[in-house]
Scaffold this motif. Structure first.
Motif, PDB file in Angstrom:
ATOM      1  N   PHE A  78       0.830  -1.211   0.000  1.00  0.00           N
ATOM      2  CA  PHE A  78       0.000   0.000   0.000  1.00  0.00           C
ATOM      3  C   PHE A  78       0.859   1.252   0.000  1.00  0.00           C
ATOM      4  O   PHE A  78       1.864   1.338   0.700  1.00  0.00           O
ATOM      5  CB  PHE A  78      -0.859   0.056   1.266  1.00  0.00           C
ATOM      6  N   PHE A 125      -0.068   5.382   0.500  1.00  0.00           N
ATOM      7  CA  PHE A 125      -1.175   6.287   0.826  1.00  0.00           C
ATOM      8  C   PHE A 125      -0.793   7.742   0.576  1.00  0.00           C
ATOM      9  O   PHE A 125       0.379   8.105   0.531  1.00  0.00           O
ATOM     10  CB  PHE A 125      -1.572   6.130   2.292  1.00  0.00           C
ATOM     11  N   PHE A 180      -1.031  10.194   2.643  1.00  0.00           N
ATOM     12  CA  PHE A 180      -0.340  10.809   3.788  1.00  0.00           C
ATOM     13  C   PHE A 180       0.847   9.972   4.280  1.00  0.00           C
ATOM     14  O   PHE A 180       1.251  10.080   5.424  1.00  0.00           O
ATOM     15  CB  PHE A 180      -1.331  11.058   4.930  1.00  0.00           C
ATOM     16  N   PHE A 181       1.359   9.123   3.466  1.00  0.00           N
ATOM     17  CA  PHE A 181       2.599   8.340   3.706  1.00  0.00           C
ATOM     18  C   PHE A 181       2.495   7.375   4.881  1.00  0.00           C
ATOM     19  O   PHE A 181       2.896   6.235   4.781  1.00  0.00           O
ATOM     20  CB  PHE A 181       3.836   9.243   3.905  1.00  0.00           C
ATOM     21  N   TYR A 182       2.020   7.897   6.027  1.00  0.00           N
ATOM     22  CA  TYR A 182       1.913   7.092   7.251  1.00  0.00           C
ATOM     23  C   TYR A 182       3.216   6.412   7.634  1.00  0.00           C
ATOM     24  O   TYR A 182       3.252   5.225   7.920  1.00  0.00           O
ATOM     25  CB  TYR A 182       0.789   6.046   7.125  1.00  0.00           C
ATOM     26  N   LEU A 234       6.116   6.002  10.465  1.00  0.00           N
ATOM     27  CA  LEU A 234       6.171   6.192  11.908  1.00  0.00           C
ATOM     28  C   LEU A 234       7.267   7.202  12.212  1.00  0.00           C
ATOM     29  O   LEU A 234       8.441   6.964  11.918  1.00  0.00           O
ATOM     30  CB  LEU A 234       6.427   4.878  12.641  1.00  0.00           C
ATOM     31  N   ARG A 294       8.784   0.787   1.500  1.00  0.00           N
ATOM     32  CA  ARG A 294       8.146  -0.055   2.510  1.00  0.00           C
ATOM     33  C   ARG A 294       7.089  -0.951   1.864  1.00  0.00           C
ATOM     34  O   ARG A 294       6.937  -2.122   2.233  1.00  0.00           O
ATOM     35  CB  ARG A 294       7.499   0.837   3.583  1.00  0.00           C
ATOM     36  N   SER A 303      -3.552   6.208  13.414  1.00  0.00           N
ATOM     37  CA  SER A 303      -3.030   6.031  12.053  1.00  0.00           C
ATOM     38  C   SER A 303      -1.876   5.035  12.058  1.00  0.00           C
ATOM     39  O   SER A 303      -1.694   4.277  11.101  1.00  0.00           O
ATOM     40  CB  SER A 303      -2.612   7.374  11.449  1.00  0.00           C
ATOM     41  N   GLU A 304      -1.117   5.004  13.164  1.00  0.00           N
ATOM     42  CA  GLU A 304      -0.055   3.997  13.277  1.00  0.00           C
ATOM     43  C   GLU A 304      -0.676   2.598  13.278  1.00  0.00           C
ATOM     44  O   GLU A 304      -0.189   1.680  12.602  1.00  0.00           O
ATOM     45  CB  GLU A 304       0.742   4.216  14.578  1.00  0.00           C
ATOM     46  N   ILE A 362      -1.836   1.765   9.753  1.00  0.00           N
ATOM     47  CA  ILE A 362      -0.817   1.384   8.772  1.00  0.00           C
ATOM     48  C   ILE A 362      -0.253   0.013   9.100  1.00  0.00           C
ATOM     49  O   ILE A 362       0.024  -0.801   8.207  1.00  0.00           O
ATOM     50  CB  ILE A 362       0.290   2.463   8.651  1.00  0.00           C
ATOM     51  N   ALA A 377      -2.646  -2.343   7.697  1.00  0.00           N
ATOM     52  CA  ALA A 377      -2.548  -2.378   6.236  1.00  0.00           C
ATOM     53  C   ALA A 377      -1.317  -3.162   5.799  1.00  0.00           C
ATOM     54  O   ALA A 377      -1.329  -3.832   4.770  1.00  0.00           O
ATOM     55  CB  ALA A 377      -2.504  -0.953   5.679  1.00  0.00           C
ATOM     56  N   LEU A 378      -0.257  -3.087   6.613  1.00  0.00           N
ATOM     57  CA  LEU A 378       0.970  -3.823   6.268  1.00  0.00           C
ATOM     58  C   LEU A 378       0.831  -5.310   6.577  1.00  0.00           C
ATOM     59  O   LEU A 378       1.771  -6.063   6.368  1.00  0.00           O
ATOM     60  CB  LEU A 378       2.159  -3.254   7.046  1.00  0.00           C
ATOM     61  N   LEU A 393      -7.313   5.183   8.488  1.00  0.00           N
ATOM     62  CA  LEU A 393      -6.470   5.668   7.390  1.00  0.00           C
ATOM     63  C   LEU A 393      -7.210   6.673   6.518  1.00  0.00           C
ATOM     64  O   LEU A 393      -6.717   7.074   5.483  1.00  0.00           O
ATOM     65  CB  LEU A 393      -5.992   4.489   6.528  1.00  0.00           C
ATOM     66  N   GLU A 444      -5.682  12.341   7.709  1.00  0.00           N
ATOM     67  CA  GLU A 444      -4.397  12.566   8.358  1.00  0.00           C
ATOM     68  C   GLU A 444      -4.603  12.689   9.857  1.00  0.00           C
ATOM     69  O   GLU A 444      -5.422  13.435  10.313  1.00  0.00           O
ATOM     70  CB  GLU A 444      -3.758  13.845   7.789  1.00  0.00           C
TER      71      GLU A 444
END
Lengths: 223, 400
Positions: free
Chosen positions: A87, A89, A91-93, A95, A154, B305-306, B309, B312-313, B397, B400
């Motif tokens: 994926f 996105f 907004f990159f996301y 960490l 990533r 959001s962490e 993601i 999602a990963l 997600l 922002e």
């Protein structure tokens, strides 16, 4: 590779039912580059989430590499995202507390890849996106375009067969957007499928196929 | 292998919010430190009491007039009691297994001599007292072995009393007066220290019959009995009970307390106090747990959001839950370890500052403190971790 057969996705917001995706049937082959366009609220993100196994159709069948995603458990879909799907996105996301290298290592960490191999593959992935010298930088030390390139590294480090990008250039200036798109195309090597959701015609034009969505339906398809 | 790497990942999250992590760990730390310090004080007090009693020897038992469950308090609960007499003591001394017996009359009196005077505890005892109580004589000798019924004007001084009255010269052979009675000093004891706050060195010893006449009493305060061996304690106790009931016309109106029972009684009292006080420490630990719960809840809501993601990963729901649970446990364990170190450090400082300070940390308390902090971590992490796992990645997600 991707087969959608009469897929609908609806959910309730308050008392009203929203039909985000309606009766979509679609085939996307391995190695294709497809753009999904449409105004906001047209259901293109919902469709992308279904394709990425983050969401399931309310009705209809979604087959990914022959497997009926609707029948899979949450853990099985997680496993699929881990190994088959990358994926990217808007907004990159990334960490913020981790370096670029550690961010790229993240999917491998949870997949149980040993540390030495993680380091090697993360370095390779960052070199592939042209950020080999930024491994130890944190996201706040990188420009927007660089951050998106870290996010792409990533997404690709697990070598997925499908790469999904949701408005990947939405937060970038024109030249960074160019760079990011060129990179995505270059990394679509071999059988890797690239699906980009965008409302930027410039970005969409690069695709082999453009799917336009309005009100949850596929309006037109153009090659 | 992966477990450790996940711990590092979690620590990176905690380091991202240094002050906040520190403060919430501090809450648990204070709780653990409180529990450690309070249980150590309890254990220290217990050991102090033990050593106080065992300095007299462990085969000692006491017969007191009156019948109260543990500590002899004559006649308080009503009913008539027979007096304990010197003849009772002599009869006890004839029992098999009894090595020594000491009839005791105590009182307070002013000892005057060499132009000085001092109010002290005066013990009316017999020759055997020194051996039974493990006291020894520094100068001269202890009371002579005479018939307990006989009066004699001998006195043996405790070292402190001797020093106060005769700071420059030897008191041996000198005359002192107690309530108008004249005594000749025949010995001075070696220092023995304190027992539960009484200064044992600030005392004087006279023959028991003399003490009875001096204080104008016709009963003993106590008869101390020394068993020949520790195996003899239980049979002696049984024999003394039968003997004294017979001598007291069938009435069980006295109390026999063995050293073990006294220790057990004090042990129980101290145990109850320790538990109560540790409970207070437990409350602060609970408050610390609430702190971690709050911080973890806020943290989950800030890091949606962490979480999105990670999902999602391809990170599974259960793994996300474990990550946040681990975060809470690491936080609490760090606080617990810090609190333990602080508690032990405080104990070390106290012992340096006050030598012999009763501060004794039982190893079990250390293990319990660490165990409790892990439990606190799990207990306060469950709810936030569940919430983290239940978040819909699509929702998190979306913006922002």
């Amino acid at each position: 590779m991707i087969e959608l057969d009469d897929v609908c996705r609806s959910y309730t917001v308050g008392d009203s039912e929203v039909h985000a995706v309606q009766h979509v049937s679609l085939h996307i082959g391995a190695g294709e580059h497809v753009a999904i366009m449409g105004p906001s609220g047209s259901g293109k993100s919902t469709l992308l989430h279904i394709l990425g196994c983050l969401d399931r159709p309310t009705s209809g069948v979604y087959r990914f590499r022959g497997r009926d995603v609707g029948m899979l458990s949450d853990d099985e879909r997680s496993h699929m995202r881990q190994h088959e799907i990358g994926f990217v996105f808007q907004f990159f996301y990334l960490l913020a507390r981790l370096t670029a290298g550690a961010n790229v290592e993240l999917p491998m960490l949870f997949a149980g890849v040993p540390k030495s191999e993680r380091t090697r593959r993360a370095t390779e992935a960052l070199e592939a996106v042209g950020l080999g010298d930024r491994i130890h930088h944190r996201p706040d030390q990188l420009s927007g375009g660089q951050r998106q390139r870290v996010a792409i590294a990533r997404a690709l480090v697990m070598r997925p067969s499908l790469l999904l990008a949701d408005e990947p250039t939405g937060n970038l200036d024109r030249s960074s957007a160019e760079e990011v798109m060129t990179l995505l195309e270059r990394l679509r090597a071999g059988d890797r499928t690239l699906i980009v959701v965008t409302h930027d015609p410039e970005v969409a034009r690069r695709a082999q196929r453009i799917i336009r969505m309005t009100d949850g339906r596929i309006e037109e398809e153009r090659v | 292998m992966r477990g450790l790497e996940l711990v590092f990942f979690v620590i990176s999250a905690l380091r991202g919010q240094r002050l906040r992590s520190f403060l919430s760990a501090l809450g648990v730390g204070i709780g653990v430190a409180a529990v450690v310090v309070l249980t150590s004080l309890g254990a220290g007090a217990r050991q102090y009491v033990m050593s106080q009693f065992t300095q007299f020897g462990t085969n000692l038992m006491a017969v007191d007039p009156g019948r109260v469950k543990t500590m002899g308090m004559p006649g308080v609960l009503g009913g008539t009691t027979h007096k304990l007499t010197i003849d009772d003591a002599i009869a006890i001394g004839r029992q098999p297994g009894v090595a020594k017996f000491v009839p005791v009359v105590t009182g307070q009196g002013r000892v005057v001599g060499n132009g000085r005077g001092r109010s002290v505890f005066i013990y009316g005892v017999t020759h055997d007292a020194a051996a039974a109580w493990k006291f020894s004589v520094a100068q001269g000798r202890f009371l002579p072995p005479i018939d307990p019924h006989r009066k004699a004007s001998y006195i043996v001084l405790g070292p402190k009393l001797a020093h106060e009255l005769f700071p420059e010269s030897s008191p041996l052979g000198r005359r002192v007066r107690v309530a108008g009675w004249s005594f000749r000093v025949i010995g001075v004891m070696t220092p023995k220290g304190h027992f539960l706050g009484f200064d044992l060195d600030d005392a004087a010893y006279i023959p028991v019959a003399t003490a009875k006449a001096l204080f104008n009493v016709d009963e003993l305060n106590e008869i101390d009995v020394l068993a020949a061996s520790s195996d003899a304690i239980v049979p002696i106790k049984r024999a003394l009970k039968t003997l004294l009931i017979k001598r007291h016309r069938g009435q069980y109106d006295f109390t026999i307390t063995t050293q073990d029972e006294m220790l057990a009684t004090f042990g129980r009292v101290i145990g109850v106090i320790t538990v109560a006080v540790s409970g207070i420490g437990g409350i602060s630990l609970f408050v610390g747990a609430m702190g971690i719960l709050t911080i973890m809840w806020i943290s989950v809501n800030e890091r949606t959001s962490e979480i999105g993601i990670l999902r999602a990963l391809g990170v599974r729901r259960g793994t996300v839950e474990r990550l946040f649970l681990l975060e809470s446990v690491v936080l609490a364990a760090a606080g617990g370890t810090g609190g333990l170190a602080a508690g032990l450090g405080l104990g070390a400082v106290l012992r340096l500052a006050v030598p012999g300070f009763p501060f004794e940390t039982p190893p079990a308390a250390i293990a319990a403190a660490l165990g409790m902090s892990v439990i606190v971590g799990i207990a306060s992490g469950v709810v936030p971790a569940r919430r983290a796992a239940s978040l819909n990645p699509i929702e998190t997600l979306r913006e922002e």
